[in-house]
Design a protein around this motif. Sequence first.
Motif, PDB file in Angstrom:
ATOM      1  N   SER A 143       0.833  -1.210   0.000  1.00 59.02           N
ATOM      2  CA  SER A 143       0.000   0.000   0.000  1.00 59.02           C
ATOM      3  C   SER A 143       0.864   1.255   0.000  1.00 59.02           C
ATOM      4  CB  SER A 143      -0.928   0.000   1.225  1.00 59.02           C
ATOM      5  OG  SER A 143      -1.802  -1.106   1.201  1.00 59.02           O
ATOM      6  N   LEU A 144       1.908   1.260   0.815  1.00 57.59           N
ATOM      7  CA  LEU A 144       2.808   2.410   0.867  1.00 57.59           C
ATOM      8  C   LEU A 144       3.502   2.627  -0.473  1.00 57.59           C
ATOM      9  CD1 LEU A 144       4.060   4.598   2.672  1.00 57.59           C
ATOM     10  CD2 LEU A 144       5.854   2.947   3.286  1.00 57.59           C
ATOM     11  N   TYR A 145       3.930   1.519  -1.072  1.00 52.01           N
ATOM     12  CA  TYR A 145       4.579   1.625  -2.394  1.00 52.01           C
ATOM     13  C   TYR A 145       3.625   2.210  -3.422  1.00 52.01           C
ATOM     14  CZ  TYR A 145       5.827  -0.005  -7.059  1.00 52.01           C
ATOM     15  OH  TYR A 145       6.074  -0.078  -8.409  1.00 52.01           O
ATOM     16  N   LEU A 146       2.378   1.736  -3.428  1.00 56.48           N
ATOM     17  CA  LEU A 146       1.401   2.236  -4.399  1.00 56.48           C
ATOM     18  C   LEU A 146       1.107   3.721  -4.162  1.00 56.48           C
ATOM     19  CD1 LEU A 146      -1.119  -0.766  -4.464  1.00 56.48           C
ATOM     20  CD2 LEU A 146       0.395  -0.050  -6.333  1.00 56.48           C
ATOM     21  N   GLY A 147       0.992   4.097  -2.878  1.00 58.46           N
ATOM     22  CA  GLY A 147       0.708   5.502  -2.570  1.00 58.46           C
ATOM     23  C   GLY A 147       1.842   6.423  -2.999  1.00 58.46           C
ATOM     24  N   ILE A 148       3.074   6.067  -2.667  1.00 58.50           N
ATOM     25  CA  ILE A 148       4.225   6.899  -3.060  1.00 58.50           C
ATOM     26  C   ILE A 148       4.348   6.980  -4.569  1.00 58.50           C
ATOM     27  CG2 ILE A 148       6.749   7.015  -3.004  1.00 58.50           C
ATOM     28  CD1 ILE A 148       6.628   5.809  -0.199  1.00 58.50           C
ATOM     29  N   ASP A 149       4.154   5.836  -5.232  1.00 59.83           N
ATOM     30  CA  ASP A 149       4.284   5.815  -6.692  1.00 59.83           C
ATOM     31  C   ASP A 149       3.217   6.688  -7.349  1.00 59.83           C
ATOM     32  OD1 ASP A 149       5.475   4.533  -9.170  1.00 59.83           O
ATOM     33  OD2 ASP A 149       3.366   3.944  -9.387  1.00 59.83           O
TER      34      ASP A 149
END
Length: 316
Positions: free
Chosen positions: A251-257
């Motif tokens: 989720s964090l990766y998707l949000g930052i991306d």
Amino acid sequence: MDISVVIPLLNEQDSLNELHDWIVKVMKTNHFSYEIIYIDDGSTDDSWHVITQLSANNKDVKGIRFFKNFGKSQALHAGFEIAQGDVIITMDADLQDNPEEIPGLYNMIVSDGFDLVSGWKKKRYDSILSKNLPSKLFNWAARQTSGVKLNDFNCGLKAYKNDLVKNIDVNGEMHRYIPVLAKNAGFIKITEKVVLHQARKYGETKFGMDRFIHGFLDLITIWFLSRFGKRPMHLFGALGAIMLIIGFGFSLYLGIDKIFLNPTGRLITERPQFYIALSTMIIGTQFFVAGFLGEIILRTKQDKKRYTIKEYLNLN
């Protein structure tokens, strides 16, 4: 009293008189004070009638009769509850266990100080394909999983200190793992003795190949109970935490991306990482819930009788 012989049985009318006479001969030859406890696990033949006759002729014979077949573990539990001997000997009623082994087993408990001595049928008269090979595989798995180094967990001929059988709970189909239950209860002086195995003289075996499947499933159960039976949240909470960390990581990766690296790209819901994150977080939450439920059940459970007794013989 020196010895209690506990014998669970199912439809063994033909062997009971011969077995009884053999045990009594061994007891008298060695000057043991004794009791023989037969547990009729729902026999449909004349086994209970034979036990009734034996108890009428011998005050040292006691009988327990179940309303129906509840299984060998429940029969052993009932026998252990009333056993009064300093040493408890268990054996099967089919004459494949040799009563001449009783004095040796007794001496290993009394003189050598062992808590439990398990028989090892090193030379067997069973079918190689249907019993011997599956039994070797089963015993290997039990040794590796439990840490109890016995060659024959399933041998019915065993000897126990009285306080051992009074402090373990044999239920389900856990009779195969009494040495493991004993170890988990703190009785660590466990050994084995090579004993004679005899070909079945009467009737047919009550166990088929399915007992090994059940045995492996029980092995997994007892491993879990010994490791996490008193703290299920330690297992389920750890698994839940791992799943949630994976989910939050994606989720964090998707949000930052999406916010900083590729704001005009695909929608988050169109990316496979979104479904990985969603699935792992749901699974992680379920593991946590399972852990909480396990803790609640553990703290609120009440003991429930696992068998019903129809009749007793010679119990004072």
